[in-house]
Structures are given as structure tokens and as C-alpha cells.
Design a protein around this motif. Structure first.
Motif, PDB file in Angstrom:
ATOM      1  N   THR A 244      21.780 -12.399  35.808  1.00  0.00           N
ATOM      2  CA  THR A 244      23.202 -12.062  35.883  1.00  0.00           C
ATOM      3  C   THR A 244      24.009 -12.912  34.900  1.00  0.00           C
ATOM      4  OG1 THR A 244      22.985 -11.442  38.211  1.00  0.00           O
ATOM      5  CG2 THR A 244      25.199 -11.918  37.419  1.00  0.00           C
ATOM      6  N   GLN A 245      23.694 -14.196  34.838  1.00  0.00           N
ATOM      7  CA  GLN A 245      24.369 -15.104  33.892  1.00  0.00           C
ATOM      8  C   GLN A 245      24.194 -14.620  32.451  1.00  0.00           C
ATOM      9  OE1 GLN A 245      22.489 -18.939  33.598  1.00  0.00           O
ATOM     10  NE2 GLN A 245      23.741 -19.579  31.864  1.00  0.00           N
ATOM     11  N   LEU A 246      22.969 -14.275  32.074  1.00  0.00           N
ATOM     12  CA  LEU A 246      22.685 -13.842  30.705  1.00  0.00           C
ATOM     13  C   LEU A 246      23.367 -12.515  30.375  1.00  0.00           C
ATOM     14  CD1 LEU A 246      18.889 -14.788  30.613  1.00  0.00           C
ATOM     15  CD2 LEU A 246      20.763 -15.989  29.466  1.00  0.00           C
ATOM     16  N   LEU A 247      23.440 -11.634  31.367  1.00  0.00           N
ATOM     17  CA  LEU A 247      24.087 -10.342  31.159  1.00  0.00           C
ATOM     18  C   LEU A 247      25.593 -10.492  30.915  1.00  0.00           C
ATOM     19  CD1 LEU A 247      22.202  -8.188  33.802  1.00  0.00           C
ATOM     20  CD2 LEU A 247      22.346  -7.684  31.357  1.00  0.00           C
ATOM     21  N   GLY A 248      26.157 -11.578  31.371  1.00  0.00           N
ATOM     22  CA  GLY A 248      27.581 -11.819  31.176  1.00  0.00           C
ATOM     23  C   GLY A 248      27.919 -12.425  29.827  1.00  0.00           C
ATOM     24  N   LEU A 249      26.897 -12.670  28.997  1.00  0.00           N
ATOM     25  CA  LEU A 249      27.114 -13.336  27.709  1.00  0.00           C
ATOM     26  C   LEU A 249      26.810 -12.409  26.545  1.00  0.00           C
ATOM     27  CD1 LEU A 249      25.271 -16.694  28.538  1.00  0.00           C
ATOM     28  CD2 LEU A 249      27.743 -16.324  28.527  1.00  0.00           C
ATOM     29  N   ASP A 250      27.499 -12.623  25.434  1.00  0.00           N
ATOM     30  CA  ASP A 250      27.112 -11.924  24.212  1.00  0.00           C
ATOM     31  C   ASP A 250      26.003 -12.737  23.532  1.00  0.00           C
ATOM     32  OD1 ASP A 250      28.408 -14.113  23.120  1.00  0.00           O
ATOM     33  OD2 ASP A 250      30.084 -12.965  22.297  1.00  0.00           O
TER      34      ASP A 250
END
Length: 311
Positions: A244-250
Motif C-alpha cells: 500500500t505504501q509503495l502504491l501511494g508513491l510515484d
């Protein structure tokens, strides 16, 4: 004494491990080298290894050669996995490697790759029952272990590079792209009839993407040697939170995540989708990570050969 040189040519990276083995079968790993080569990059529907990827791979193998050429009493075991296994220009590529470097690769099947993974894990971790998941660049191997025996294996043609290139943006991943990728992976898992036998069992994660998951969490928890993931455990909650954390980042944001190599930032989401979906599908509450895998399996295979030789 023998110097065993194991070269593992994968879809995303090529790795070399050198181990000293004495006549009794005792061993010591003396060198490990890794290069990111993205051999499966842009293979496309024609399944063609591209010139730029071949060039990167040959350059890495040339570097490896300067290291192992210095060794005495060496035995070289070079294996190629999914990218070369699937390549329509496989023979031309292997011929080029042989002509330029005098190095012969054996292209191993997915089942054989899984067997080596199993040998690497079972000889280094106290696993009794579980599902081994080796997520590579272009394929994933699933191995069901019951009472420390390998009961079922399957190699499926999806990995961090191929999933990312087929479905996901390299920068910020969009919701519709993520859903398409997850649907594809779910459908593949649904075709593996024996997966229901792994329900509620712990997952054992191998491969660069899964190990990166462990490294990110070890860095987050301030472990001194964050790369030493062998035997490290995470809960399913930690796995889902990290994805989830990674999906929130470009892409720029992912490159700044501690524990995540910049070379892997564009494919890490594609690499973690399989293990996250598997844990949800199996209702598995824990994942254990293994640094040992294919190369270690080849090492233990060789040790067994040495031990079985007549004195």
C-alpha cells in the motif's frame, strides 16, 4: 578442494556465487556478485531477447569471467532461467555467449528451478510445512512442502518485469492498471489446482522482489544489517501495508524508500503482487524469507555428488 562457480542468469539479474568445497563435502562461500541486466526487457509477443539487454548481460558475464578465471580447480555450473527459456532467439544468444566467453549455459526447466529452490531452502531453514514462492523477473515458482518433502511444484510465466511491462505504469501506478494485473495473477493462481492444499500454511519468500519486501521492513525497523533477510519473518499485515505504501508513491518516491534498490523501483509493485495475492488467497498470516535459493540448491546438489563418490 574444488571451487564451485554457480552463475544464475535470470530475467532481471545475473548472479554468481563461488564456494570452496573440500573432499568431505564441507563448504565455504567466498564470493557473491550480482548485476542487474534486465534480460527480459521488451521481449514482446515475439519473445525476442533485445540487443541492448544482451549487451548488458555479456558485459556482466565478462566481469564475472575476470573473477573466476583466477581460480584453480574450478567447476562452473551456469544456468539460465525464464527469460532464456522463453526466448525465441535462445540458440543464437547461447551461441554468442559461448563464442565470446567460452561459457556454456544450461537452460533449466521451471520444475528443475523449483527443485533447486527447494534444496536451497530445506538445507538452510527449519521449514516443515509451507509454500515456497520464488518471484523472478519473468516467472514464478511455487513449491508445496509437507513434512519437509517437496509435494507439488509449478512454474508460472509471470514475474516482476513481465507483469510490470504488461500492466503497470513505471511511474505512478493507476487503479485500473493495478486491477488488471491482479485479475490476471488471480486467474493464473486459480488454475493451480493444488494450491488449496497450502491453505493457512506459512509462505516462504525467495527472489529479488520478495527479499526487497524484507529489506524495506528491516530498514524501517532499524536493523543494523538490513540485507540479512534469511529467516526473517513478516506478518500478512506488514506485507499489505508495504505494498500500500509503495502504491501511494510515484517512481521518484519509490527510489527514496530505504531498503529498495533504485534499479528495482520501477518493477517492485509488479514483483510484490504475486506474494500479496497468494497470502490473501491462502489466508496465510506469515511469510519467512530465504536468502538461499537456486544457486544454493545447485551447491547442495554438488555436495551430495561429492559425498556419494566412492573413497
Amino acid at each position: 578442494m574444488e571451487n564451485l562457480v554457480v552463475i544464475d542468469l535470470g530475467s532481471n539479474s545475473v548472479r554468481m556465487t563461488i564456494s570452496e568445497i573440500d573432499d568431505a563435502g564441507n563448504y565455504k562461500t567466498v564470493n557473491q556478485v550480482k548485476r542487474y541486466v534486465r534480460l527480459s526487457e521488451n521481449m514482446g509477443a515475439e519473445q525476442l531477447l533485445q540487443p541492448a539487454a544482451i549487451e548488458r548481460t555479456l558485459a556482466a558475464l565478462t566481469d564475472f569471467k575476470t573473477i573466476y578465471d583466477r581460480l584453480e580447480h574450478k567447476q562452473i555450473k551456469a544456468v539460465a532461467t525464464a527469460a532464456v527459456r522463453q526466448a525465441s532467439n535462445q540458440k543464437q544468444f547461447l551461441r554468442q555467449v559461448k563464442e565470446q566467453l567460452d561459457l556454456t549455459f544450461t537452460v533449466i526447466s521451471g520444475a528443475n528451478e523449483a527443485r533447486y529452490d527447494y534444496l536451497g531452502v530445506i538445507n538452510t531453514l527449519p521449514i516443515v510445512n509451507g509454500l515456497l514462492v520464488d518471484t523472478g523477473g519473468a516467472s514464478s515458482e511455487l513449491i508445496l512442502v509437507q513434512n519437509r518433502q517437496m509435494k507439488q511444484v509449478v512454474s508460472i510465466p509471470l514475474g516482476s518485469v513481465t507483469l510490470s511491462q504488461a500492466y503497470l505504469e513505471s511511474d505512478r501506478v493507476q487503479a485500473d492498471s493495478l486491477f488488471s494485473a491482479m485479475t490476471f495473477v488471480n486467474n493464473v493462481f486459480n488454475d493451480v489446482w493444488w494450491l488449496r492444499e497450502a491453505a493457512n500454511l506459512p509462505v516462504i519468500g525467495l527472489g529479488g522482489a520478495n527479499r526487497t519486501l524484507a529489506k524495506i521492513n528491516r530498514r524501517k525497523k532499524n536493523f543494523l544489517n538490513f540485507e540479512d533477510v534469511h529467516g526473517y519473518k513478516l506478518t500478512a499485515t506488514d506485507v499489505y501495508a508495504t505494498l500500500t505504501q509503495l502504491l501511494g508513491l510515484d517512481l521518484a518516491g519509490r527510489k527514496k524508500v530505504p531498503g529498495l534498490s533504485k534499479d528495482r523501483a520501477d518493477i517492485i509493485i509488479g514483483g510484490l503482487i504475486p506474494v500479496a495475492l497468494l497470502m490473501r488467497l491462502l489466508d496465510s498470516q506469515q511469510i519467512t524469507f530465504s536468502n538461499a535459493g537456486l544457486r544454493d540448491g545447485i551447491l547442495f546438489d554438488r555436495i551430495n555428488e561429492i559425498k556419494s563418490q566412492p573413497e
